[in-house]
Design an enzyme around this catalytic site. Sequence first.
Site, PDB file in Angstrom:
ATOM      1  CD  GLU A  33      -2.595   1.754   0.072  1.00 41.63           C
ATOM      2  OE1 GLU A  33      -3.380   1.066  -0.278  1.00 41.63           O
ATOM      3  OE2 GLU A  33      -2.412   2.953  -0.037  1.00 41.63           O
ATOM      4  CG  ASP A  38      -7.094   4.031  -7.252  1.00 38.62           C
ATOM      5  OD1 ASP A  38      -7.676   4.953  -6.563  1.00 38.62           O
ATOM      6  OD2 ASP A  38      -6.459   3.086  -6.813  1.00 38.62           O
ATOM      7  CE  LYS A  46     -10.703  13.190 -16.484  1.00 37.41           C
ATOM      8  NZ  LYS A  46     -10.324  13.795 -15.454  1.00 37.41           N
TER       9      LYS A  46
HETATM   10  N1  SAM Z   1      -7.723  -3.692  -2.083  1.00 36.00           N
HETATM   11  C1  SAM Z   1      -8.592  -2.777  -1.098  1.00 36.00           C
HETATM   12  C2  SAM Z   1      -9.983  -3.167  -1.177  1.00 36.00           C
HETATM   13  O1  SAM Z   1     -10.313  -3.951  -2.281  1.00 36.00           O
HETATM   14  O2  SAM Z   1     -10.746  -2.911  -0.445  1.00 36.00           O
HETATM   15  C3  SAM Z   1      -8.630  -1.491  -1.346  1.00 36.00           C
HETATM   16  C4  SAM Z   1      -8.872  -0.824  -2.655  1.00 36.00           C
HETATM   17  S1  SAM Z   1      -8.787   0.802  -2.896  1.00 36.00           S
HETATM   18  C5  SAM Z   1      -9.818   1.527  -3.953  1.00 36.00           C
HETATM   19  C6  SAM Z   1      -7.237   0.799  -3.799  1.00 36.00           C
HETATM   20  C7  SAM Z   1      -5.829   1.123  -2.966  1.00 36.00           C
HETATM   21  O3  SAM Z   1      -4.688   0.945  -3.801  1.00 36.00           O
HETATM   22  C8  SAM Z   1      -5.667   2.559  -2.636  1.00 36.00           C
HETATM   23  O4  SAM Z   1      -5.284   2.223  -1.004  1.00 36.00           O
HETATM   24  C9  SAM Z   1      -4.474   3.041  -3.041  1.00 36.00           C
HETATM   25  O5  SAM Z   1      -3.696   3.695  -2.032  1.00 36.00           O
HETATM   26  C10 SAM Z   1      -3.580   1.739  -3.343  1.00 36.00           C
HETATM   27  N2  SAM Z   1      -2.702   1.922  -4.610  1.00 36.00           N
HETATM   28  C11 SAM Z   1      -3.088   2.457  -5.743  1.00 36.00           C
HETATM   29  N3  SAM Z   1      -1.895   2.346  -6.632  1.00 36.00           N
HETATM   30  C12 SAM Z   1      -0.959   1.957  -5.939  1.00 36.00           C
HETATM   31  C13 SAM Z   1       0.187   1.686  -6.067  1.00 36.00           C
HETATM   32  N4  SAM Z   1       0.866   1.948  -7.508  1.00 36.00           N
HETATM   33  N5  SAM Z   1       1.006   1.115  -5.190  1.00 36.00           N
HETATM   34  C14 SAM Z   1       0.526   0.866  -4.064  1.00 36.00           C
HETATM   35  N6  SAM Z   1      -0.543   0.923  -3.627  1.00 36.00           N
HETATM   36  C15 SAM Z   1      -1.510   1.491  -4.383  1.00 36.00           C
END
Ligand code: SAM
Length: 214
Positions: free
Chosen positions: A69, A118, A122
């Site tokens: 994370e 995420d 876009k």
């Molecule tokens: N996997 C969890 C769930 O299903 O409840 C969290 C989903 S949340 C929408 C996406 C998470 O991925 C966020 O906490 C974000 O900070 C993390 N994240 C996104 N891109 C990342 C990256 N390149 N490296 C590490 N974490 C990342």
Amino acid sequence: MRLRHKPWAKEFIEEHPEYVISSPCQKNTSWKEIFNNNNPLYVEVGTGKGKFLDNMSVKYPDINFVGIEKFESVLVTGVQRVLETKPANLKFIHGDVNDLLEYFNVGEIDRLFINFTDPWPKKRHEKRRLTYKSFLSLYEQALRPHGEIHMKTDNQGLFEYSLESFSKYGMKLKNISLDLHNSNYDDNVMTEYEEKFSKKGQRIFRLEAYLSTK
Ligand code: SAM
């Protein structure tokens, strides 16, 4: 995702090196040494608040789990959680998935989870999607031969994009579900976001991908 700034998060995380590997350059060591066993290694990229892995670590005590994370203010909730549950088979990395090969040796991971990441809808943000081809290349290197990627999302656009991205990359797909919670898949462990979205009535999409030629 809206982030609440927690100025104390960095220090709190640093106080718990037993759960968060804060300088995760693992080239000279292996996760088998860190966990002190030879169990399989499952990794979740973008682990958020760690609920999925915490529950997985209880359900599968003979598997080692690592969650990556990038935001301290999110990860800190996962650390608070494991301080309660005290799993022996779960660790976190405070880091970025882009640096995956700094954290894991080639072929070291047995299974990789991409849960509710995420969607970056876009087109100009395509490269940020965790199923973009550059990420698939990192996953391919870090996974053992025939290692699998399991993905779940509520976002149909990201799911369709990912089906195509995995497929164009040469990965095979199996166990695809367009409505996981109304399917016969009975081994599901919910993530934080999955609970949130399914309570709102949103469908959950799921797939498994693997490279058959490696
Ligand atoms: N996997 C969890 C769930 O299903 O409840 C969290 C989903 S949340 C929408 C996406 C998470 O991925 C966020 O906490 C974000 O900070 C993390 N994240 C996104 N891109 C990342 C990256 N390149 N490296 C590490 N974490 C990342």
